[in-house]
Enzyme design. Structure first.
Site, PDB file in Angstrom:
ATOM      1  N   PRO A   1       0.840  -1.216   0.000  1.00 13.48           N
ATOM      2  CA  PRO A   1       0.000   0.000   0.000  1.00 13.48           C
ATOM      3  C   PRO A   1       0.866   1.255   0.000  1.00 13.48           C
ATOM      4  O   PRO A   1       1.879   1.303   0.698  1.00 13.48           O
ATOM      5  CB  PRO A   1      -0.793  -0.117   1.304  1.00 13.48           C
ATOM      6  CG  PRO A   1      -0.710  -1.547   1.705  1.00 13.48           C
ATOM      7  CD  PRO A   1       0.586  -2.066   1.159  1.00 13.48           C
ATOM      8  N   GLU A   2       0.460   2.222  -0.803  1.00  9.71           N
ATOM      9  CA  GLU A   2       1.191   3.484  -0.885  1.00  9.71           C
ATOM     10  C   GLU A   2       0.299   4.602  -0.333  1.00  9.71           C
ATOM     11  O   GLU A   2      -0.742   4.317   0.239  1.00  9.71           O
ATOM     12  CB  GLU A   2       1.605   3.737  -2.346  1.00  9.71           C
ATOM     13  CG  GLU A   2       2.413   2.566  -2.908  1.00  9.71           C
ATOM     14  CD  GLU A   2       2.793   2.754  -4.378  1.00  9.71           C
ATOM     15  OE1 GLU A   2       2.886   3.902  -4.835  1.00  9.71           O
ATOM     16  OE2 GLU A   2       2.981   1.732  -5.062  1.00  9.71           O
TER      17      GLU A   2
END
Ligand code: ZN
Length: 272
Positions: free
Chosen positions: A2-3
Protein backbone atom coordinates in the site's frame (compact mmCIF):
# COMPACT_ATOMS: atom_id res chain seq x y z
CA UNK A 1 2.63 -2.56 -0.90
CA UNK A 2 0.00 0.00 0.00
CA UNK A 3 1.19 3.48 -0.88
CA UNK A 4 -0.01 6.95 0.06
CA UNK A 5 -3.48 6.70 -1.58
CA UNK A 6 -4.15 3.28 -0.08
CA UNK A 7 -2.95 4.27 3.39
CA UNK A 8 -4.93 7.52 3.22
CA UNK A 9 -8.03 5.52 2.32
CA UNK A 10 -7.47 3.17 5.27
CA UNK A 11 -7.06 6.16 7.61
CA UNK A 12 -10.28 7.75 6.36
CA UNK A 13 -12.11 4.46 6.75
CA UNK A 14 -10.95 3.97 10.33
CA UNK A 15 -11.76 7.48 11.56
CA UNK A 16 -15.46 6.87 12.06
CA UNK A 17 -15.26 3.49 13.79
CA UNK A 18 -12.42 4.59 16.08
CA UNK A 19 -13.74 8.06 16.98
CA UNK A 20 -14.29 8.40 20.69
CA UNK A 21 -13.20 4.85 21.44
CA UNK A 22 -10.74 3.63 24.04
CA UNK A 23 -8.35 0.72 23.63
CA UNK A 24 -9.16 -1.64 26.48
CA UNK A 25 -6.48 -4.24 25.79
CA UNK A 26 -4.36 -5.80 23.08
CA UNK A 27 -3.61 -9.41 22.20
CA UNK A 28 -0.96 -10.45 19.68
CA UNK A 29 0.72 -13.64 18.55
CA UNK A 30 3.54 -12.35 16.36
CA UNK A 31 5.97 -10.29 18.46
CA UNK A 32 8.38 -9.81 15.55
CA UNK A 33 5.97 -7.23 14.10
CA UNK A 34 6.16 -5.21 17.32
CA UNK A 35 9.14 -2.88 17.02
CA UNK A 36 8.77 -0.94 20.26
CA UNK A 37 8.26 -1.12 23.19
CA UNK A 38 8.84 -4.67 24.38
CA UNK A 39 5.79 -6.91 24.70
CA UNK A 40 5.02 -6.56 28.43
CA UNK A 41 5.35 -2.77 28.30
CA UNK A 42 3.26 -2.65 25.11
CA UNK A 43 0.29 -4.52 26.55
CA UNK A 44 0.46 -2.72 29.90
CA UNK A 45 0.90 0.73 28.40
CA UNK A 46 -1.76 0.73 25.69
CA UNK A 47 -4.56 -0.51 27.95
CA UNK A 48 -6.96 2.31 28.75
CA UNK A 49 -5.62 4.82 26.25
CA UNK A 50 -8.33 6.78 24.40
CA UNK A 51 -8.21 7.42 20.64
CA UNK A 52 -7.73 11.11 19.94
CA UNK A 53 -7.43 10.97 16.17
CA UNK A 54 -6.04 9.14 13.16
CA UNK A 55 -3.66 10.59 10.61
CA UNK A 56 -1.22 9.45 7.96
CA UNK A 57 2.42 10.30 7.46
CA UNK A 58 3.92 8.80 4.31
CA UNK A 59 2.83 5.17 4.37
CA UNK A 60 2.46 5.10 8.17
CA UNK A 61 -0.87 5.10 10.01
CA UNK A 62 -0.75 7.17 13.19
CA UNK A 63 -3.44 6.50 15.78
CA UNK A 64 -3.05 9.25 18.35
CA UNK A 65 -3.84 7.93 21.80
CA UNK A 66 -3.30 9.60 25.15
CA UNK A 67 -0.48 9.88 25.98
CA UNK A 68 1.10 7.64 23.30
CA UNK A 69 0.74 7.20 19.55
CA UNK A 70 0.11 3.80 17.99
CA UNK A 71 1.87 3.66 14.62
CA UNK A 72 1.27 0.90 12.08
CA UNK A 73 2.95 0.24 8.74
CA UNK A 74 0.99 -2.18 6.55
CA UNK A 75 4.03 -3.21 4.46
CA UNK A 76 3.13 -5.92 1.90
CA UNK A 77 -0.06 -7.56 3.10
CA UNK A 78 -1.33 -5.64 6.12
CA UNK A 79 -5.02 -4.91 6.56
CA UNK A 80 -6.73 -2.95 9.32
CA UNK A 81 -10.42 -3.10 10.08
CA UNK A 82 -12.85 -2.56 12.91
CA UNK A 83 -15.47 -5.21 13.47
CA UNK A 84 -17.83 -6.36 16.24
CA UNK A 85 -16.17 -8.76 18.68
CA UNK A 86 -18.32 -11.64 17.47
CA UNK A 87 -17.91 -11.01 13.72
CA UNK A 88 -15.62 -12.98 11.47
CA UNK A 89 -13.88 -11.75 8.34
CA UNK A 90 -12.05 -13.55 5.56
CA UNK A 91 -8.86 -11.76 6.62
CA UNK A 92 -9.14 -12.99 10.21
CA UNK A 93 -6.94 -16.00 9.61
CA UNK A 94 -3.97 -13.67 9.30
CA UNK A 95 -4.83 -11.46 12.29
CA UNK A 96 -1.79 -11.07 14.52
CA UNK A 97 -2.87 -8.06 16.60
CA UNK A 98 -6.32 -7.56 18.10
CA UNK A 99 -7.03 -4.25 19.81
CA UNK A 100 -10.10 -4.60 22.01
CA UNK A 101 -12.22 -1.44 21.99
CA UNK A 102 -14.68 -0.29 24.66
CA UNK A 103 -17.78 -0.79 22.53
CA UNK A 104 -17.68 -4.55 21.88
CA UNK A 105 -15.69 -3.94 18.68
CA UNK A 106 -12.12 -4.81 17.80
CA UNK A 107 -9.48 -3.17 15.65
CA UNK A 108 -7.81 -6.11 13.91
CA UNK A 109 -4.44 -6.04 12.15
CA UNK A 110 -4.31 -8.86 9.62
CA UNK A 111 -0.99 -9.52 7.92
CA UNK A 112 -0.45 -12.71 5.94
CA UNK A 113 3.25 -12.14 5.26
CA UNK A 114 3.96 -10.64 8.70
CA UNK A 115 6.10 -7.82 7.33
CA UNK A 116 3.90 -5.19 9.00
CA UNK A 117 5.26 -3.07 11.79
CA UNK A 118 3.66 -1.83 15.03
CA UNK A 119 5.05 0.88 17.28
CA UNK A 120 3.77 2.51 20.45
CA UNK A 121 5.73 5.69 21.11
CA UNK A 122 5.44 8.90 23.08
CA UNK A 123 6.83 10.96 20.22
CA UNK A 124 5.83 9.96 16.65
CA UNK A 125 9.01 11.62 15.38
CA UNK A 126 10.87 8.60 16.71
CA UNK A 127 9.31 6.66 13.81
CA UNK A 128 8.36 9.18 11.13
CA UNK A 129 10.73 12.03 11.90
CA UNK A 130 13.11 11.29 9.04
CA UNK A 131 10.46 11.15 6.32
CA UNK A 132 10.53 13.60 3.47
CA UNK A 133 7.70 16.06 2.75
CA UNK A 134 4.08 15.09 2.16
CA UNK A 135 3.54 15.54 -1.59
CA UNK A 136 -0.09 16.65 -1.20
CA UNK A 137 0.61 19.24 1.49
CA UNK A 138 0.23 22.90 0.56
CA UNK A 139 3.84 23.35 1.65
CA UNK A 140 5.00 21.00 -1.11
CA UNK A 141 5.22 23.73 -3.72
CA UNK A 142 7.12 23.62 -6.99
CA UNK A 143 9.75 25.82 -5.35
CA UNK A 144 10.09 23.39 -2.44
CA UNK A 145 10.41 20.46 -4.85
CA UNK A 146 13.08 22.28 -6.87
CA UNK A 147 15.01 22.98 -3.68
CA UNK A 148 14.90 19.30 -2.68
CA UNK A 149 16.05 18.22 -6.15
CA UNK A 150 19.00 20.58 -6.14
CA UNK A 151 22.22 18.63 -5.86
CA UNK A 152 20.51 15.27 -6.37
CA UNK A 153 22.33 13.22 -8.99
CA UNK A 154 20.45 9.91 -8.58
CA UNK A 155 18.10 8.23 -11.03
CA UNK A 156 14.51 9.40 -10.94
CA UNK A 157 12.83 6.11 -10.11
CA UNK A 158 14.89 5.24 -7.02
CA UNK A 159 14.77 8.86 -5.91
CA UNK A 160 10.96 8.90 -5.96
CA UNK A 161 10.92 5.71 -3.90
CA UNK A 162 13.27 7.22 -1.32
CA UNK A 163 10.96 8.00 1.62
CA UNK A 164 13.44 10.53 3.01
CA UNK A 165 13.28 12.46 -0.26
CA UNK A 166 9.50 12.41 -0.61
CA UNK A 167 7.06 10.44 1.55
CA UNK A 168 4.37 8.09 0.36
CA UNK A 169 5.32 7.12 -3.18
CA UNK A 170 5.87 3.45 -3.98
CA UNK A 171 6.29 1.41 -7.11
CA UNK A 172 2.80 2.00 -8.52
CA UNK A 173 2.51 5.75 -8.18
CA UNK A 174 6.18 6.45 -8.97
CA UNK A 175 5.77 4.67 -12.31
CA UNK A 176 2.46 6.41 -12.97
CA UNK A 177 3.84 9.85 -12.06
CA UNK A 178 6.87 9.42 -14.34
CA UNK A 179 4.58 8.38 -17.18
CA UNK A 180 2.26 11.33 -16.59
CA UNK A 181 5.30 13.63 -16.63
CA UNK A 182 6.74 11.99 -19.75
CA UNK A 183 10.04 11.27 -18.02
CA UNK A 184 12.15 8.12 -18.39
CA UNK A 185 12.67 6.38 -15.01
CA UNK A 186 16.43 6.23 -15.67
CA UNK A 187 16.79 9.98 -16.14
CA UNK A 188 19.22 11.53 -13.68
CA UNK A 189 17.60 13.99 -11.31
CA UNK A 190 20.15 16.66 -12.18
CA UNK A 191 19.39 16.35 -15.89
CA UNK A 192 15.88 17.78 -15.60
CA UNK A 193 15.03 21.11 -17.18
CA UNK A 194 12.88 23.53 -15.17
CA UNK A 195 9.87 22.67 -17.25
CA UNK A 196 10.41 18.95 -16.65
CA UNK A 197 10.64 19.48 -12.90
CA UNK A 198 7.35 21.36 -13.04
CA UNK A 199 5.74 18.50 -14.98
CA UNK A 200 7.01 15.94 -12.48
CA UNK A 201 5.83 17.98 -9.50
CA UNK A 202 2.35 18.32 -10.99
CA UNK A 203 2.28 14.66 -12.03
CA UNK A 204 3.17 13.39 -8.56
CA UNK A 205 0.37 15.38 -6.97
CA UNK A 206 -2.20 14.59 -9.66
CA UNK A 207 -1.39 10.87 -9.65
CA UNK A 208 -1.68 10.57 -5.87
CA UNK A 209 -4.85 12.66 -5.74
CA UNK A 210 -6.42 10.48 -8.41
CA UNK A 211 -5.41 7.38 -6.46
CA UNK A 212 -7.13 8.72 -3.34
CA UNK A 213 -10.24 9.66 -5.33
CA UNK A 214 -10.41 6.02 -6.46
CA UNK A 215 -9.76 4.81 -2.89
CA UNK A 216 -6.48 3.13 -3.75
CA UNK A 217 -5.30 0.38 -6.06
CA UNK A 218 -6.29 -3.16 -5.09
CA UNK A 219 -3.67 -4.80 -7.29
CA UNK A 220 -2.95 -7.50 -4.73
CA UNK A 221 -3.64 -7.52 -0.99
CA UNK A 222 -4.88 -4.05 -0.36
CA UNK A 223 -8.49 -3.67 0.78
CA UNK A 224 -10.35 -0.79 2.34
CA UNK A 225 -11.24 -1.20 6.04
CA UNK A 226 -14.74 -2.29 5.00
CA UNK A 227 -13.20 -5.17 3.05
CA UNK A 228 -13.99 -3.83 -0.41
CA UNK A 229 -11.50 -2.97 -3.15
CA UNK A 230 -10.36 0.41 -4.33
CA UNK A 231 -10.64 1.11 -8.05
CA UNK A 232 -7.36 2.88 -8.89
CA UNK A 233 -6.02 -0.29 -10.50
CA UNK A 234 -8.40 0.07 -13.44
CA UNK A 235 -7.04 3.53 -14.24
CA UNK A 236 -3.32 2.71 -14.23
CA UNK A 237 -1.49 3.69 -17.41
CA UNK A 238 1.77 1.75 -17.14
CA UNK A 239 2.14 -0.06 -13.80
CA UNK A 240 1.69 -3.81 -14.27
CA UNK A 241 0.95 -3.33 -17.97
CA UNK A 242 4.20 -4.59 -19.52
CA UNK A 243 3.69 -5.55 -23.19
CA UNK A 244 0.26 -3.92 -23.37
CA UNK A 245 -0.30 -0.82 -25.53
CA UNK A 246 0.51 2.59 -24.10
CA UNK A 247 -2.78 4.45 -23.53
CA UNK A 248 -1.24 7.56 -25.12
CA UNK A 249 0.67 6.27 -28.17
CA UNK A 250 -0.15 2.57 -28.52
CA UNK A 251 3.43 1.31 -28.30
CA UNK A 252 4.04 -1.64 -25.97
CA UNK A 253 4.76 -0.70 -22.34
CA UNK A 254 8.28 -1.75 -21.36
CA UNK A 255 9.31 -3.39 -18.12
CA UNK A 256 12.74 -3.06 -16.57
CA UNK A 257 14.27 -3.69 -13.17
CA UNK A 258 15.66 -0.46 -11.76
CA UNK A 259 17.20 -0.32 -8.32
CA UNK A 260 15.90 -3.82 -7.72
CA UNK A 261 12.31 -2.79 -8.41
CA UNK A 262 10.11 -3.71 -11.34
CA UNK A 263 9.51 -0.57 -13.40
CA UNK A 264 7.00 0.05 -16.18
CA UNK A 265 7.23 2.86 -18.73
CA UNK A 266 6.50 3.77 -22.33
CA UNK A 267 9.74 3.89 -24.35
CA UNK A 268 8.17 6.38 -26.78
CA UNK A 269 6.34 8.75 -24.43
CA UNK A 270 9.17 8.62 -21.87
CA UNK A 271 12.19 8.74 -24.17
CA UNK A 272 15.58 9.14 -22.51
ZN1 ZN B 1 3.44 5.93 -25.14
Amino acid sequence: MPELPEVETVVRGLRGPLAGRTIVSVAYDWPNCLVTPDGPRFTARIAGQPVRGITRRGKYILIALNPDTLIIHLKMTGRLYVTPDSSTDEADRWVHFTFQLDNAHQLRFSDARKFGRVYLVEDPAQVVGALGPEPLDDAFTLEAFCARLAGRAGLLKPLLLNQAFIAGLGNIYADEALFAAGLHPLRRADSLAEEEIARLHAAIRATLAAGIAREGASVNWYRKPDGTRGSAQVALSVYGRGGQPCPRCGQPIARAVIGGRSTHYCPACQAR
